[in-house]
Design an enzyme around this catalytic site. Sequence first.
Site, PDB file in Angstrom:
ATOM      1  N   THR A 206       4.278  54.191  33.128  1.00 28.83           N
ATOM      2  CA  THR A 206       4.293  54.766  31.784  1.00 28.83           C
ATOM      3  C   THR A 206       2.851  55.058  31.346  1.00 28.83           C
ATOM      4  O   THR A 206       1.934  54.367  31.768  1.00 28.83           O
ATOM      5  CB  THR A 206       4.926  53.719  30.849  1.00 28.83           C
ATOM      6  OG1 THR A 206       6.269  53.558  31.229  1.00 28.83           O
ATOM      7  CG2 THR A 206       4.827  54.104  29.391  1.00 28.83           C
ATOM      8  N   ARG A 234      20.296  55.419  29.637  1.00 27.38           N
ATOM      9  CA  ARG A 234      19.421  54.290  29.245  1.00 27.38           C
ATOM     10  C   ARG A 234      18.134  54.799  28.569  1.00 27.38           C
ATOM     11  O   ARG A 234      17.473  55.696  29.040  1.00 27.38           O
ATOM     12  CB  ARG A 234      19.066  53.481  30.478  1.00 27.38           C
ATOM     13  CG  ARG A 234      18.194  52.243  30.199  1.00 27.38           C
ATOM     14  CD  ARG A 234      16.737  52.500  30.433  1.00 27.38           C
ATOM     15  NE  ARG A 234      15.920  51.303  30.220  1.00 27.38           N
ATOM     16  CZ  ARG A 234      14.598  51.297  30.220  1.00 27.38           C
ATOM     17  NH1 ARG A 234      13.943  52.401  30.431  1.00 27.38           N
ATOM     18  NH2 ARG A 234      13.922  50.190  30.001  1.00 27.38           N
ATOM     19  N   VAL A 235      17.809  54.187  27.459  1.00 20.21           N
ATOM     20  CA  VAL A 235      16.577  54.500  26.752  1.00 20.21           C
ATOM     21  C   VAL A 235      15.751  53.224  26.652  1.00 20.21           C
ATOM     22  O   VAL A 235      16.276  52.166  26.297  1.00 20.21           O
ATOM     23  CB  VAL A 235      16.884  55.046  25.334  1.00 20.21           C
ATOM     24  CG1 VAL A 235      15.605  55.224  24.531  1.00 20.21           C
ATOM     25  CG2 VAL A 235      17.640  56.382  25.431  1.00 20.21           C
ATOM     26  N   GLY A 236      14.476  53.326  26.992  1.00 21.95           N
ATOM     27  CA  GLY A 236      13.605  52.149  26.947  1.00 21.95           C
ATOM     28  C   GLY A 236      12.888  52.024  25.617  1.00 21.95           C
ATOM     29  O   GLY A 236      13.297  52.590  24.604  1.00 21.95           O
ATOM     30  N   ASP A 237      11.804  51.267  25.651  1.00 23.07           N
ATOM     31  CA  ASP A 237      11.039  51.021  24.413  1.00 23.07           C
ATOM     32  C   ASP A 237      10.104  52.162  24.056  1.00 23.07           C
ATOM     33  O   ASP A 237       9.736  52.315  22.882  1.00 23.07           O
ATOM     34  CB  ASP A 237      10.208  49.745  24.580  1.00 23.07           C
ATOM     35  CG  ASP A 237       9.198  49.873  25.721  1.00 23.07           C
ATOM     36  OD1 ASP A 237       9.605  50.330  26.818  1.00 23.07           O
ATOM     37  OD2 ASP A 237       8.027  49.551  25.525  1.00 23.07           O
ATOM     38  N   THR A 257       3.514  49.098  27.586  1.00 22.01           N
ATOM     39  CA  THR A 257       4.101  49.414  28.888  1.00 22.01           C
ATOM     40  C   THR A 257       4.649  48.123  29.481  1.00 22.01           C
ATOM     41  O   THR A 257       3.996  47.083  29.408  1.00 22.01           O
ATOM     42  CB  THR A 257       3.086  50.022  29.869  1.00 22.01           C
ATOM     43  OG1 THR A 257       3.665  50.037  31.187  1.00 22.01           O
ATOM     44  CG2 THR A 257       1.777  49.237  29.923  1.00 22.01           C
ATOM     45  N   GLY A 258       5.855  48.200  30.018  1.00 25.80           N
ATOM     46  CA  GLY A 258       6.433  46.988  30.592  1.00 25.80           C
ATOM     47  C   GLY A 258       7.943  47.087  30.602  1.00 25.80           C
ATOM     48  O   GLY A 258       8.506  48.173  30.425  1.00 25.80           O
ATOM     49  N   GLY A 260      11.012  47.473  29.293  1.00 21.66           N
ATOM     50  CA  GLY A 260      11.351  47.986  27.978  1.00 21.66           C
ATOM     51  C   GLY A 260      12.338  47.172  27.168  1.00 21.66           C
ATOM     52  O   GLY A 260      12.202  47.047  25.947  1.00 21.66           O
TER      53      GLY A 260
END
Length: 342
Positions: A206, A234-237, A257-258, A260
């Site tokens: 990211t 799927r949606v991350g942070d 970053t990580g 999510g």
Amino acid sequence: MKQLIYLLFATMILTACREEAGRKEASARPDYVLVIHGGAGTIKQELMTAEKEQAYRQVLQAALNAGEQILRAGGAAMDAVEAAIRVMEDAPLFNAGKGAVFTNAGTVELDASFMDGNSLNAGAVAGVRTVKNPISAARLVMDSSVHVMLAGSGADEFAREHGLETVENSYFYTEERLKQLEKRKGTEEVSLDHDAEEPVKKKYGTVGAVALDQAGNLAAGTSTGGMTNKRWGRVGDAPIIGAGTYANNQSCAVSCTGHGEYYIRNVVAYDVSARMLYKGESLQQATQYIIHQKLKEQGGSGGLIAVDKGGNFVMPFNTPGMFRGYVTADGRTAIAIYKDSQ
Ligand code: ASP
């Protein structure tokens, strides 16, 4: 009479001292600061070739240059953040824009968000497939719509209608990302770049940027392809304001970053700002606690970059490495990848 003269003298000296202290305090804040990241993960020197490392460093440097040019000329933190992220999105090395990871369906779906610390305005896109630079789409949502977040085909359509450059989904494909998907196809396994069990072959990550400009405004942005083999939209942070990205002129600007899911559950980016504002913690204290204690205890791997309103900045991570770099108006600059480097 004598006493009065003494008093007058003392007052003058005190005023002069205060003014000097004030000047020192004002000059302690660098005119501008730009910090970037290219993802946190299992990035170890012994697993990286010299050429590859050089390639990463070159892109990170180009991203810093693009943003700094704007800040040096007195431009806005928002413009610097967008410019720096676009450079990393265009590079196939990072999991954002070109080079982003594949979904289970063999497509690329991109997430990004953007926030202005001055107005607290924000914009985000999730699951876009045709926008060449998702960070610019996120900013467009902020600047040219009454919404904060657009998702899927609607977000693509919005960007196209507003004249952003669009591409075929195949533009984002890279051979290496396809191999990563093939390894996981048919399994339930999803992978974050920083969970890489074969770090040599894996790319990270990211991308994000935070900046403080000469006017004292803060801005933050984050852009990603998410996780390899992700399904069901799927949606991350990264596109979630407060989780992956946050900026507030009263406190700080943050890009994460990580993993999510952990960042969403812990509302990480907002938590940094909240701890500073409500608890009076410094940027250093707030981020150390969140990354090295709170997330670590939960098993949430990753890192973040952040700059506060005084120009202090941090780049903590609890993974072996994080692609990162910074540049300040007072001449401090560096690019680093592994844990032991700065
Ligand atoms: N935070 C991103 C996500 O969960 C991935 C990453 O930072 O590597 O989508």
